[in-house]
Design an enzyme around this catalytic site. Structure first.
Site, mmCIF file in Angstrom:
data_model
loop_
_atom_site.group_PDB
_atom_site.id
_atom_site.type_symbol
_atom_site.label_atom_id
_atom_site.label_comp_id
_atom_site.label_asym_id
_atom_site.label_seq_id
_atom_site.Cartn_x
_atom_site.Cartn_y
_atom_site.Cartn_z
ATOM 1 N N ARG A 90 0.863 -1.527 0.231
ATOM 2 C CA ARG A 90 -0.092 -0.045 0.174
ATOM 3 C C ARG A 90 0.928 1.160 0.367
ATOM 4 O O ARG A 90 0.617 2.365 -0.782
ATOM 5 C CB ARG A 90 -0.669 0.072 1.119
ATOM 6 N N ASP A 150 -20.242 6.970 1.725
ATOM 7 C CA ASP A 150 -20.258 6.021 3.065
ATOM 8 C C ASP A 150 -20.950 6.421 3.572
ATOM 9 O O ASP A 150 -22.525 5.497 4.168
ATOM 10 C CB ASP A 150 -18.904 6.632 3.902
ATOM 11 N N ARG A 153 -24.724 5.503 1.648
ATOM 12 C CA ARG A 153 -24.727 4.126 2.039
ATOM 13 C C ARG A 153 -25.486 4.044 3.390
ATOM 14 O O ARG A 153 -26.631 2.692 2.564
ATOM 15 C CB ARG A 153 -23.081 3.134 1.506
ATOM 16 N N HIS A 177 -12.632 7.619 4.898
ATOM 17 C CA HIS A 177 -12.249 7.049 4.093
ATOM 18 C C HIS A 177 -12.099 5.425 4.301
ATOM 19 O O HIS A 177 -11.047 5.827 2.965
ATOM 20 C CB HIS A 177 -13.303 7.749 2.726
#
Length: 315
Positions: A90, A150, A153, A177
């Site tokens: 990452r 988010d 949702r 996020h």
């Protein structure tokens, strides 16, 4: 429209195209400019949208270069790089995206120094912070899509559970996020009635069930990616919503990724908080009283993001 409202989108991948489609279909702007390293792809996407003008109206869509963005009031950045291989860390991916953003921000500062930038590339909080560090423009003119998706949702799932229009559900997800995001249950309400410890639409308060709804919202992207390979449609609508709020100078309060300056004791990081947006970008933030547990969650989010930032090369 009384005056020309021009929005540019940097990157014509799945998210960039979905954002362009949402802007076009909702007639939010008079011009959309698509910019991509692949000129042919950008031109093809522009042509495809333009063929819908008969049904949508006179919204101009064209491909272009950075030099064409001098009149763009808002620029959406969806460009970025994916993993080279499953073994790429990452951190390595973050550093490669930071390198990509150096070039993007440099060009945007040169050709569109007054535009408001909306960062949509993930990890959005990290890249919003990186963009603010790289750019010479006021940080209030650089924001990230953050947890608006988010939150959307979350409200959709709560609306389904209570059999209520999601627009009548008032509940936020703040912070990163990502996996450390925080549901703000202490402020969650339907029609002004707090969700915690109350019966709404004949449904009594069930903490375990509601916590599972939050987890479902938080993990939605993973499920969508597993099923279709990527997420793009809802984030496209989210981008259109932010653009509309800016250009209409709505002064709406929405959860987006911005720079924190002491809110809840947090500084030197970009992540989501209830922010007021308008033609000048972020006009301010709203900080309601929330629980100590929620503040601790936000501080944990900030720590996680700062750890990633400390390990990447920005300048």
């Amino acid at each position: 429209m009384i005056q020309k409202q021009s929005v540019a989108i940097i990157g014509t991948g799945n998210v960039g195209v979905a954002a362009a489609y949402a802007l076009f279909n909702q007639r939010i702007v008079s011009e959309i400019i698509l910019v991509d390293l692949d000129d042919e792809k950008a031109e093809g996407e522009a042509m495809d949208l333009m063929h819908g003008q008969l049904l949508v109206g006179n919204v101009k869509v064209r491909s272009g270069t950075y030099e064409d963005l001098t009149d763009s009031q808002v620029i959406v950045v969806t460009a970025g790089v994916g993993q080279n291989s499953p073994d790429e860390s990452r951190l390595e991916l973050l550093n490669r995206n930071a390198s990509v953003f150096r070039d993007i921000i440099s060009n945007l500062d040169k050709y569109a120094p007054n535009a408001i930038l909306i960062i949509a590339t993930n990890p959005v909080d990290i890249l919003t912070y990186v963009s603010q560090q790289l750019s010479s423009r006021n940080p209030h003119k650089i924001l990230g899509t953050g947890t608006l998706l988010d939150t959307a949702r979350f409200r959709a799932l709560l609306g389904q559970y209570y059999n209520i229009d999601p627009r009548s559900v008032h509940a936020y997800i703040l912070g990163e996020h990502g996996d450390s995001e925080v549901p703000i249950w202490s402020q969650a309400n339907i029609g002004g009635k707090p969700i915690i410890n109350n019966t709404i639409m004949s449904k009594s308060y069930d903490k375990e069930t509601l916590d599972q709804l939050f987890i479902k919202a938080k993990n939605a992207a993973y499920q969508i990616i597993e099923k279709k390979g990527y997420t793009n449609l809802a984030i496209g609508v989210v981008i259109a919503r932010i653009v509309d709020g800016i250009l209409a100078n709505e002064k709406s309060v929405i959860p987006i990724s911005v720079s924190w300056d002491g809110e809840y004791g947090i500084t030197d990081v970009c992540m989501s908080i209830q922010s007021v947006i308008g033609v000048d970008g972020v006009k301010g933030v709203v900080t309601p009283k929330i629980s100590d547990q929620e503040i601790a969650g936000l501080k944990k989010s900030a720590t996680i993001l700062k750890e990633s930032l400390s390990a990447i090369s920005i300048n």
